[in-house]
Design a protein around this motif. Structure first.
Motif, PDB file in Angstrom:
ATOM      1  N   THR A  44       0.832  -1.206   0.000  1.00 27.65           N
ATOM      2  CA  THR A  44       0.000   0.000   0.000  1.00 27.65           C
ATOM      3  C   THR A  44       0.864   1.252   0.000  1.00 27.65           C
ATOM      4  OG1 THR A  44      -1.521  -1.249   1.376  1.00 27.65           O
ATOM      5  CG2 THR A  44      -1.967   1.081   1.116  1.00 27.65           C
ATOM      6  N   PHE A  45       1.875   1.247   0.892  1.00 27.39           N
ATOM      7  CA  PHE A  45       2.775   2.409   0.941  1.00 27.39           C
ATOM      8  C   PHE A  45       3.279   2.743  -0.443  1.00 27.39           C
ATOM      9  CE2 PHE A  45       4.101   1.357   5.517  1.00 27.39           C
ATOM     10  CZ  PHE A  45       3.311   2.361   6.015  1.00 27.39           C
ATOM     11  N   ILE A  46       3.878   1.732  -1.079  1.00 26.39           N
ATOM     12  CA  ILE A  46       4.611   2.041  -2.304  1.00 26.39           C
ATOM     13  C   ILE A  46       3.666   2.257  -3.483  1.00 26.39           C
ATOM     14  CG2 ILE A  46       6.283   1.083  -3.924  1.00 26.39           C
ATOM     15  CD1 ILE A  46       7.810   0.092  -1.564  1.00 26.39           C
ATOM     16  N   THR A  55       0.577   3.321  -3.496  1.00 23.61           N
ATOM     17  CA  THR A  55      -0.132   4.608  -3.443  1.00 23.61           C
ATOM     18  C   THR A  55       0.780   5.733  -3.888  1.00 23.61           C
ATOM     19  OG1 THR A  55      -0.500   3.783  -1.207  1.00 23.61           O
ATOM     20  CG2 THR A  55      -1.975   5.477  -1.996  1.00 23.61           C
ATOM     21  N   ILE A  56       2.017   5.682  -3.428  1.00 19.95           N
ATOM     22  CA  ILE A  56       2.936   6.754  -3.820  1.00 19.95           C
ATOM     23  C   ILE A  56       3.196   6.694  -5.322  1.00 19.95           C
ATOM     24  CG2 ILE A  56       5.290   7.599  -3.546  1.00 19.95           C
ATOM     25  CD1 ILE A  56       5.171   6.617  -0.653  1.00 19.95           C
ATOM     26  N   LEU A  81      11.569   1.619  -3.550  1.00 22.14           N
ATOM     27  CA  LEU A  81      10.736   2.815  -3.514  1.00 22.14           C
ATOM     28  C   LEU A  81      11.439   3.985  -4.188  1.00 22.14           C
ATOM     29  CD1 LEU A  81       8.209   4.234  -2.536  1.00 22.14           C
ATOM     30  CD2 LEU A  81       9.331   4.675  -0.382  1.00 22.14           C
ATOM     31  N   VAL A 122      10.184   6.139  -7.565  1.00 20.82           N
ATOM     32  CA  VAL A 122       9.813   7.554  -7.612  1.00 20.82           C
ATOM     33  C   VAL A 122      10.962   8.438  -8.089  1.00 20.82           C
ATOM     34  CG1 VAL A 122       8.091   7.302  -5.816  1.00 20.82           C
ATOM     35  CG2 VAL A 122      10.428   7.888  -5.203  1.00 20.82           C
ATOM     36  N   VAL A 147      -1.029   7.106   4.677  1.00 16.74           N
ATOM     37  CA  VAL A 147      -0.424   7.357   3.367  1.00 16.74           C
ATOM     38  C   VAL A 147      -1.521   7.501   2.313  1.00 16.74           C
ATOM     39  CG1 VAL A 147       0.960   6.322   1.545  1.00 16.74           C
ATOM     40  CG2 VAL A 147       1.754   6.257   3.887  1.00 16.74           C
ATOM     41  N   ILE A 184      -2.213  10.976   0.214  1.00 15.49           N
ATOM     42  CA  ILE A 184      -1.945  11.082  -1.217  1.00 15.49           C
ATOM     43  C   ILE A 184      -3.223  11.104  -2.034  1.00 15.49           C
ATOM     44  CG2 ILE A 184      -0.934   9.830  -3.149  1.00 15.49           C
ATOM     45  CD1 ILE A 184       1.385   9.221  -1.354  1.00 15.49           C
ATOM     46  N   LYS A 185      -4.151  10.213  -1.703  1.00 12.32           N
ATOM     47  CA  LYS A 185      -5.357  10.150  -2.536  1.00 12.32           C
ATOM     48  C   LYS A 185      -6.356  11.239  -2.187  1.00 12.32           C
ATOM     49  CE  LYS A 185      -5.048   5.568  -4.221  1.00 12.32           C
ATOM     50  NZ  LYS A 185      -5.449   4.171  -4.092  1.00 12.32           N
TER      51      LYS A 185
END
Lengths: 143, 805
Positions: free
Chosen positions: A133-135, A137-138, B693, B697, B791, B795-796
């Motif tokens: 979920t963390f990754i 969503t980002i 991660l 990004v 989170v 974000i959403k």
């Protein structure tokens, strides 16, 4: 994450590596009680395998082939962990007391079965769910 | 778990069924099912009446947290039984009434009845609990359910405002009360009210007596809407009328009265208790009466009238506490006030409940509660008019109704203060009856206003939203009729209650002051001869009538045009200032820079640690018995240090990521060296996930720019970082040294020995995680889950540029 990555070497190898990593993570999860490992480590490793696949094949492909709802996975994990505690409560013991015993099973021989394993499964599911979920969503954030 | 416990928990358990009943049995109004609960409970509690009227009490224990002395103890005596009967009795009638009041197709009955049941159970818990912590929990549940019921029609702004206000005021009071309870525990070393009563001598002479008393009283005053905390009650009238009749006149607002009555044996007998309660009560009575005159809304008049009547009961409880000073229960001079309080409590529930219900009927049938629009309903709604007349006459204290009886007793009780020869009762005590008399005039006047403006005068059909006004359906009238019948029965046979309900309740408020074998003198009758009380009542009627006749003149005055309470204005200013202030603080600290947040946290941690270590002389430095350090450890540490020092200097993001990853893997290596494979594995996994991660990004991240940080900030950051490092080092060395100095047995030994035998596993770390400290893991999982949801929402559900936090 790049939506259409195209790297031949990566694509071929990751198919092999992901299988190995997931298998190993499941081994880590089960061996946790007596050797290094457990739900937390196993969960993280499973998450890594899935994430690497996301990285290589792109978000949309993996979303189709592994259609998990990770938020649900988290809640199932949490409920499972909380639920095992209630069993001992009903039996008249303090909340979250764990039980274990040894059983003769065909093929496996003597096996130790514990309620802690169910608790650990909850940990496993929650860790996978939370990490994903963390990754995701980002990553999926467009704005 | 006894039948009594189940009785208290029954409303909660039944509330679980309500949504299903509402969903699958749509044809039958959910209220019919819900009504069974209070009805059965009422019958159950009636079965306790013989026990309490014989002077016996019932105590049932269910252990909850015995190690802390917190047990779910239920205690039935005269006082708690009186309240339990009110809660369940009025509750039955209110639910019956609500079935017709909330007959619309779109009403969310499932919500309504769940909240009502929640309230009912909590209220029973408040009055029956002997343990103050349990009492406190139920107390807060009543606040919450009250706020939920006020905001039942949550699309209206006024409902939400009222709910919020009641929540703030009563929860503030509740928390204050918890502080008072804690102090009580410090003094009495028990959470049980009965044990406190037994040890009241210790409490009376303790230096914490006054603070504890004031804190508890704030809780009681907020709940029972005493000045200046009364402001939430008028706004609570936005609730559906059944709720107003039930919570905000008959039961919940009396929880404060209950608490004061219950605590009288603990705190009573001193001048502070006497004067605080009596003066606040009598002033609230006056203030509520004056405010009621200014209202134009029927329910608002009734709300202020409730405030006024609550003040009256409160003042009586204060005046009656003098009985503990004289310790003479046989002398009616000191106990009449308590008798009046208990009697008026019952009377108020009957007549005010019926008045609220009639107000709801008028609202329901005409579409308005504004007395300027109403009038001439006497012939159109004759039954409602009759009910109102009786209810209002009782409220105004006219003979022969029950309100007259209790008002006479009230005058007697409050005038007795003048005869007290201590606490300045004989000098400034005369002011109490004077205020009481003036407030009674206002009571009479607003009762007259309600009746004449609603039922007499000219019928104004063009001002009403509903065109065809007619009498309410019979179902809606049943409940007020029953209540008015109760008024009549009590009026004619007041002594029916005397030794069954009132005397046992007095026994609980004033225990241990009767001489052996005697009982309180409870004889209520109408005709006392021409005495001062009767003269006062006649005066009230005459001046009240004059006041009503001249209403056209004084209602033009500016002060009577304003409906809003001055305290409400203060509250609104305070509320705005609170919001503004907290926004100011939030904006000042929430810079959006992770670095700043880290600095706050580290400064706090280092500060706290330093203070603690110096305060308890925790620093010890000695490297004796430390094992040798291998050469390769030096190499690893040197590499680690160099990398960390280099990291802030790097200007390329890719390099920075690689270096950070390198640090992580080195740490994992150190874990391996110290034979902690689980830690090392976890560290490796976490590092890998962070690298993934970053890779994901990386594309979106801006180039690293040389930050233009002010030199001052930079040096502060360096100092904070250095201090944290030093603190960790010092604490670790001290821990080691301290372990060497004192023969402490390390906790790890226990785990090493029992990991296999108790947990069934050889991996100690895992056994600790899932078994020995399973609850910790459980809560960490919860934290992880919450972080993931955080989170998602960050974000959403991102807020726009213009939105404020």
């Amino acid at each position: 994450m790049i939506n259409k990555p195209n790297n031949m070497m990566f694509r071929v190898f990751i198919r092999l590596i992901a299988v190995v990593v997931v298998t190993f993570s499941i081994y880590l999860f089960f061996s946790g009680h007596n050797a290094p490992g457990g739900g937390f480590i196993g969960g993280l490793m499973t998450a890594i395998a899935i994430l690497v696949m996301y990285l290589v094949f792109g978000v949309s492909t993996i979303k189709e082939s592994l259609p998990f709802n990770y938020t649900y996975m988290m809640s199932i994990g949490l409920l499972l962990a909380a639920f095992t505690g209630i069993i001992s409560w009903i039996a008249g013991y303090p909340y979250l007391k764990q039980f274990f015993d040894y059983f003769q099973l065909p093929l496996f021989g003597e096996v130790e079965l514990t309620t802690a394993l169910i608790f650990d499964l909850g940990v496993y599911l929650l860790v996978v769910g939370a990490a994903m979920t963390f990754i995701l969503t980002i990553v999926e954030d467009d704005s | 778990m006894t039948l009594l416990h189940i009785a208290v928990l029954a409303p909660f358990l039944f509330a679980l069924l309500v949504p299903f009943l509402f969903k699958y049995l749509r044809k039958i109004h959910t209220g019919w099912f819900v009504m069974i609960v209070p009805l059965v409970l009422f019958i159950y509690f009636v079965s306790y009446l013989p026990t309490t009227s014989d002077g016996h009490t019932v105590m049932k224990r269910f252990e909850w947290v015995p190690s802390l002395g917190i047990n779910f103890d239920l205690y039935v005596d005269g006082l708690s039984l009186l309240f339990a009967l009110l809660i369940t009795g009025i509750g039955t009638l209110v639910i019956l009434y609500s079935i017709y009041y909330l007959a619309g197709k779109k009403e969310r009955l499932n919500h309504f009845y769940v909240y009502i049941l929640l309230f009912m159970g909590a209220m029973l818990g408040v009055v029956l609990s002997d343990n103050i912590i349990v009492l406190y929990v139920f107390w807060e549940v009543t606040s919450i359910s009250s706020a939920l019921l006020i905001s039942y029609w949550y699309t209206k702004d006024a409902s939400v405002y009222g709910a919020q206000k009641s929540m703030y005021v009563t929860v503030f009071g509740g928390l204050t009360m918890l502080g008072g309870f804690s102090l009580l525990y410090v003094m009495a070393e028990t959470f049980s009210i009965r044990e406190m009563i037994a040890g009241s001598d210790i409490i009376m002479n303790h230096e914490l007596f006054l603070p504890a008393m004031i804190l508890v009283l704030v809780g009681a005053f907020t709940k029972s809407a005493q000045f200046p905390f009364h402001i939430w009650l008028p706004d609570a009238m936005e609730a559906p009328t059944p709720v107003s009749a039930y919570l905000h006149s008959a039961t919940m607002v009396k929880a404060g009265i209950y608490l004061v009555a219950r605590m009288t044996p603990v705190f009573g007998g001193g001048a502070e208790w006497f004067w605080i309660i009596t003066s606040f009560g009598i002033f609230t009575m006056l203030w509520g009466g004056i405010s009621a005159l200014r209202q134009k809304d029927l329910k608002a008049i009734l709300a202020f009238s409730t405030i006024s009547q609550l003040g009256m009961i409160m003042s009586l409880l204060g005046a009656g506490s003098a009985a503990f000073y004289y310790m003479d229960g046989d002398n009616a001079l000191y106990t009449t006030a308590i008798l009046a309080a208990v009697f008026h409590l019952i009377n108020h529930a009957t007549f005010k409940g019926s008045l609220f219900m009639v107000a709801g009927i008028i609202d329901h049938e005409t579409g308005t509660r504004d007395i300027r629009k109403l009038g001439g309903l006497m012939t159109i709604m004759p039954i409602s008019a009759t009910l109102s007349v009786i209810g209002l006459a009782a409220m105004a204290g006219l003979p022969p109704f029950n309100g007259f009886l209790s008002k006479e007793l009230f005058f007697t009780g409050i005038m007795n203060v003048v005869q007290y020869d201590m606490w300045n009762g004989d000098t400034i005590g005369f002011i109490l009856p004077v205020i009481a008399w003036i407030a009674s005039i206002f009571t009479f006047t607003y009762s007259a206003i309600i009746f004449f403006r609603t039922f007499r005068g000219k019928f104004k059909p063009d001002m009403l939203p509903v065109k065809k006004v007619h009498e309410a359906p019979i179902g809606m009238l049943i409940s007020p009729i029953i209540l008015v019948l109760a008024v009549l029965v009590i009026s004619i046979f007041p002594n029916m209650l005397a030794y069954t309900v009132i005397e046992p309740a007095m026994m609980s408020i004033l225990p241990g002051i009767l001489s052996e074998g005697s009982s309180f003198y409870v004889d209520i009758y109408h005709w006392h001869g021409i005495n001062l009380e009767l003269t006062m009542t006649i005066g009230v009627v005459i001046i009240g009538t004059i006041l009503y006749m001249t209403m056209d003149k004084w209602s033009k005055l500016g002060i009577y045009q304003k409906e809003q309470d001055i305290i409400t204005t203060v509250y609104d200013y305070g509320y705005d200032a609170l919001i503004k202030g907290s926004q100011l603080i939030t904006r000042a600290q929430m810079t959006g820079m992770l670095r700043d947040y880290l600095v706050y946290m580290l400064i706090f941690i280092v500060g706290l640690m330093t203070y603690t270590m110096f305060r308890f002389e925790g620093f010890h430095f000695s490297m004796e018995n430390a094992s040798d350090i291998d050469l390769f450890m030096y190499v690893i540490l040197a590499t680690l240090s160099v990398t960390i020092i280099l990291l802030p200097k790097v200007n390329n993001r890719m390099t920075a990521i690689i270096l950070a990853g390198f640090v992580g893997f080195l740490v994992a290596f150190i874990f391996t060296v110290f034979r902690a494979p689980d830690l090392a594995l976890t560290q490796l996994m976490v590092e890998t996930v962070s690298v993934i991660l970053f890779m994901a990004v990386f594309y979106h991240l801006p180039n690293l720019t040389k930050d233009n940080i002010a030199p001052l900030t930079k040096s502060i950051n360096i100092v904070v970082a250095g201090m944290s490092g030093l603190m960790v080092t010092f604490v670790s060395i001290s821990a080691f040294t301290y372990g060497q100095m004192t023969p402490f047995e390390a906790i790890s030994q226990y785990f090493i020995e029992n990991s296999k035998s108790l947990g069934g596993g050889y991996n100690m770390v895992n056994v600790i995680l899932v078994d020995f400290r399973g609850l910790d893991t459980m809560l960490e999982l919860l934290v992880l889950g919450i972080a993931a949801l955080g989170v998602i929402s960050l974000i959403k559900l991102r807020v726009g540029e213009s939105d404020d936090v």
